[in-house]
Design a protein around this motif. Sequence first.
Motif, PDB file in Angstrom:
ATOM      1  N   SER A  54       0.265  -5.247 -12.739  1.00  0.00           N
ATOM      2  CA  SER A  54       0.322  -4.837 -11.104  1.00  0.00           C
ATOM      3  C   SER A  54      -0.810  -3.721 -10.705  1.00  0.00           C
ATOM      4  CB  SER A  54       1.615  -4.021 -10.803  1.00  0.00           C
ATOM      5  OG  SER A  54       2.757  -4.644 -11.304  1.00  0.00           O
ATOM      6  N   SER A  55      -1.060  -3.854  -9.391  1.00  0.00           N
ATOM      7  CA  SER A  55      -2.336  -3.132  -9.102  1.00  0.00           C
ATOM      8  C   SER A  55      -1.681  -1.553  -9.061  1.00  0.00           C
ATOM      9  CB  SER A  55      -2.934  -3.339  -7.686  1.00  0.00           C
ATOM     10  OG  SER A  55      -3.378  -4.522  -7.760  1.00  0.00           O
ATOM     11  N   PRO A  99      -8.915  -1.435  -6.233  1.00  0.00           N
ATOM     12  CA  PRO A  99      -8.245  -2.378  -5.340  1.00  0.00           C
ATOM     13  C   PRO A  99      -8.937  -3.865  -5.405  1.00  0.00           C
ATOM     14  CG  PRO A  99      -9.072  -0.330  -4.234  1.00  0.00           C
ATOM     15  CD  PRO A  99      -9.365  -0.370  -5.616  1.00  0.00           C
ATOM     16  N   GLU A 101      -9.204   3.367   4.652  1.00  0.00           N
ATOM     17  CA  GLU A 101      -9.056   3.325   3.487  1.00  0.00           C
ATOM     18  C   GLU A 101      -9.418   1.980   2.988  1.00  0.00           C
ATOM     19  OE1 GLU A 101      -5.215   5.797   2.527  1.00  0.00           O
ATOM     20  OE2 GLU A 101      -5.361   5.093   4.470  1.00  0.00           O
ATOM     21  N   VAL A 102     -10.052   1.854   1.538  1.00  0.00           N
ATOM     22  CA  VAL A 102     -10.327   0.618   1.035  1.00  0.00           C
ATOM     23  C   VAL A 102      -9.276   0.117   0.364  1.00  0.00           C
ATOM     24  CG1 VAL A 102     -12.104  -0.403  -0.382  1.00  0.00           C
ATOM     25  CG2 VAL A 102     -12.690   1.190   1.138  1.00  0.00           C
ATOM     26  N   THR A 103      -8.833  -1.053   0.458  1.00  0.00           N
ATOM     27  CA  THR A 103      -7.674  -1.769  -0.202  1.00  0.00           C
ATOM     28  C   THR A 103      -8.190  -3.170  -0.729  1.00  0.00           C
ATOM     29  OG1 THR A 103      -6.538  -2.486   1.996  1.00  0.00           O
ATOM     30  CG2 THR A 103      -5.794  -0.365   0.858  1.00  0.00           C
ATOM     31  N   GLY A 104      -9.551  -3.363  -0.595  1.00  0.00           N
ATOM     32  CA  GLY A 104     -10.158  -4.672  -1.019  1.00  0.00           C
ATOM     33  C   GLY A 104     -11.437  -4.752  -0.732  1.00  0.00           C
ATOM     34  N   TYR A 146      -2.729   1.892  -7.046  1.00  0.00           N
ATOM     35  CA  TYR A 146      -3.378   2.505  -6.008  1.00  0.00           C
ATOM     36  C   TYR A 146      -3.108   3.955  -6.293  1.00  0.00           C
ATOM     37  CZ  TYR A 146      -5.461   3.909  -1.696  1.00  0.00           C
ATOM     38  OH  TYR A 146      -6.346   4.317  -0.867  1.00  0.00           O
TER      39      TYR A 146
END
Lengths: 280, 795
Positions: free
Chosen positions: B148-149, B94, B118-121, B151
């Motif tokens: 593109s990221s 992320p 949840e960790v998105t950054g 996940y």
Amino acid sequence: MSKIIRRERLVPNLHLLEVSAPEIARKCLPGQFVMIMPDERGERIPLTIADWDRDKGSVTTVFMTVGTTTHKLARLSAGDEVPVFVGPLGKPSDIRNYGAVLCAGGCFGIAAIYPIARALKEAGNKVITLVDVKAGYLLYWEDKLRKVSDRFLVSARDHKFETKDYVPAKIKSLLAEGAKLDRVVAIGCTYLMYSSCEATRAPGIKTVVSLNPIMVDGTGMCGACRCAVDGKTKFACVDGPDFDGHAVDWNELFARRKSYLDHEMKSLCYWERTRLPVCA
Amino acid sequence: MKITIDGRSIEAQGTKTVLEVAQDNGIYIPALCSHPRLAPYAACRLCVVSIKGKPGFQPSCNTYPAEGMEVVTDSEELRLQRVRTMELILSEHPNACLICSEKADCEDHKASIRKSAEVTGCVFCSSNRRCELQEIVVRLKVDSIPYSSVYRGFSVRRSDPFFIQDYNLCILCGRCVRICHEVRGAAAISFMFRGSQAVVGTMFDRSLMAAGCQFCGACVDVCPTGALAERVGRHEALPDAEAETVCPYCGVGCRLVVETLQGRIQAAKPAEGGVNRGQACVRGRFTLRDVVYSPSRIRRPMVKKDGKLVETSWEDALAFVAGKLKSYAGRACVVVSSQLGCEDLFVLDRFAREALGAGGAVPSLQPSILDGLGDLVKAHGLKTPHRASLADLPGSKAILVLGENVPVSHPVVWVEILEALRCGAKLLVASHKDDLLTRHASQSLKIRPGSEFYLLASLSKVLLESGSPQAGSGLKGLDGFKKSLEKLPASCLADTAGLQEEEVRRLAEALRCCGPIVLVFGQGLISMPWARENLAALWDLAVLTGARLLPLAEESDLFGAWLLARRKPSGAPSLETVLRAATTGEIKALYLAGPAPLPEKHGLEFLVVQDSFVNEACQGADAVLPAATFAEAEGHFVNLEGRVQKSEKVIEPVGEAKPDWWIASHLASRMGAEGFGYEDAGRIKEQLDKEGLLALQEEGEAGFVPVTAPSGGPERAAEYPMVLPGEYCPDYYRTLALCQASPDFKVLRNPRRLKIGPEDAAGAGLQDGAKARVESSSACAAGPGTARVKITGAS
């Protein structure tokens, strides 16, 4: 008790909660919110109404797991019940034909902006929807929002979409391109709303924000949600939640939102420690 | 040799990689997969450098210097290469916050979302602001990622104790996998699947518990991201201070960095230097906070009024206790825990002798292995065989482990043993059960519980008969030792231990190897009534083979307590004597500053408990005095090598707790004893140094001691047919059991679990998970001891 019809993780950290609440579904309007308690020992928190089905008698909200209460809500399943689900609360958004309206949403605000965009569209406005996500995989409700938008824009940091600029930069670039904006509605985290207002302050575009202070009862009794607007104390629950973003005292709001940060962290750590099962 | 890095001429050793040489000389090269404790891996490719004469770029973490080598670590080409590599690494992490234009402002305003699920950054992550990726992104000036990221969508694993695993943040550097294999020998985790599917996991996707994880926390400490995060305090803000202290549990004396936030302990991490070399175990790494803030803490002094303990001031409590104790002078005893600092033990001992007229403070873990060796020294006037330090282990050729499940009781000693195995040493184990220790052993002998003497004597006999080794030849007592061995009936040796002669011969062969040998032994060796015989046999084997002895002290200051006890006149009471005297009423007052299994019925008239935690003894106490924990007072601890280490004060005492030395010295002064006006722990340490009390001076001649066959013990074998071997593990601090303090620890180790062979279980009518009743012929005075028992089912 209100029954959960659906609880679904839309994207990481964001969950949809559809609750059977026929009375609320019959009366609710865009911009209003409900108060919810995840269990009888939990706290009351406000959630903006993101959608409703008057025939089915259900109300939908989208929330972010960011504290003990939302962590608890994120563990509910269809068929579970919540002891408190009160609404519709707050003043509905002021829906008229303004001309061209930019609806900016981020995080849970992507869902919260949806009924407002829909109503504005129905009122004859040209609706430009600007959705902000950190990355492409965090975008949800794209189809729903496209249907109620004349123009649909997504801003993501990871080059998935046409722009990686944060909302205020995109607003500025739209204006620079010559886009005519008569009104901006911004919903999302406090920082998104604040920075959107800063972007529209100079060009003087009326910007409405849906404030999210800490709230306890949601009916004007406790005063926890007080915020300063135009130099006057307002209660977000009964005087809002929509306010003129250019009149909001943002520094006070940021500070008040952090009032219980230590306690919130302790509470969540305690809950995780005592309530989440550890395998033997 | 000389090499050139970026035009600088640098002296380099061939044993260090180019990356390490550069780092030692203050030259920055980004790296994510390398770690000082791990073998080169060259996975992340960030540390690439240009080397003159070699094509392309070379990973500096996997390249060793050569004479005249010319290295370039910084060029536009290298920077671009590293940036491209970093972009690829970040595409599956992320990354939004790392490259966001708003990150400076956002940090101030979004503190609350650190609590997200949840960790998105970065702003959502518990490693925010101490993540290695963040540092490299800043150094390399990465400001956009042209992909593109991705996940990966793994669920966050929260069901294991102590830490959570979020492999969505994992960059597959492999540090966790490698430290688990290479350094800790647990191999609980590994890479699963291949290519884009690769992920760190366990066999069959089991929980870490089921995969044999020891929860030492080494993987958490080496993780460069937030993929592995400690459960407790994960959502809290970053610490604002830290102090270095000594782990208070076992005798290894690991140095720990304790992090605090606003004066409260947040976490403890192993210090890089020191005896533990950056490693810790589950106790030190994950339970200190729970122990210090346990709900069982005694916060205020209490005295008994109208049959009930009521809180009072220190002034009143001290006056009450001093007044009462004065009337019991000569009829009182003091029991202390060997987990107290040397300053505390010294003052409590002086208090016992000078204010109470007792023989001295009695340690609650007694007799200890150190006492046992000390007794042999006194009895025979010889010098103890050479002592080993932890640093001797990696260089040894053979290590014999007896009487201790080292991976569980002293995990950091186990780390050093594993290092020795990697360097080619042989691990020899004699144990009655199969465990991690026997799995790693080069030779593992399964002996009957409590029969170590016979094995040790057999080994000496075989070695002597074969005429080698020479280490012990010509030393004092050799003839006497030989004669005493001959007196032992031949049949009772290997056979009694349940061994074939061939097995003993093979083990003896391994001990005859050239090179240093270390004999590692623990409290299990002295838990039978023939402790002295066991230690004598061990002593002789050490002298015969020239081996070094590494006694695994169970408690953090056991060595300190033993050093201080040397100054006592002979005849100081043992804990068993004290408890017997308390039962019969020979002593009328008891002062407990350590755990003691006080019988329900006793003849005591006055009982004082000085402890940090409410314990069973408090119920019958006339006064309870709150003592500070290791974290709340400065002190010195002597580890199992005899190393004197300072432990800093980390936080202010919880409630009104006071250091143990403070309480004892104030009571002594009030009782009229002189010389107790200590102002701080530093003054006490000065006195200890002045009197040389913590200096280990072992004089005398090396030599053998005669051995005798064990006697006593199994006289009631018919009634109590089984032997229950005591399993020593310092899973406690003072009187608080770690499973009581930490819910996570309770999941890992529950001391109330009985392990029994399937046939014995069937004989006793027990099934897996059933409740059992254990009856013993004699209860050991303190701690778990080996005992003859009868086991039946319980309702």
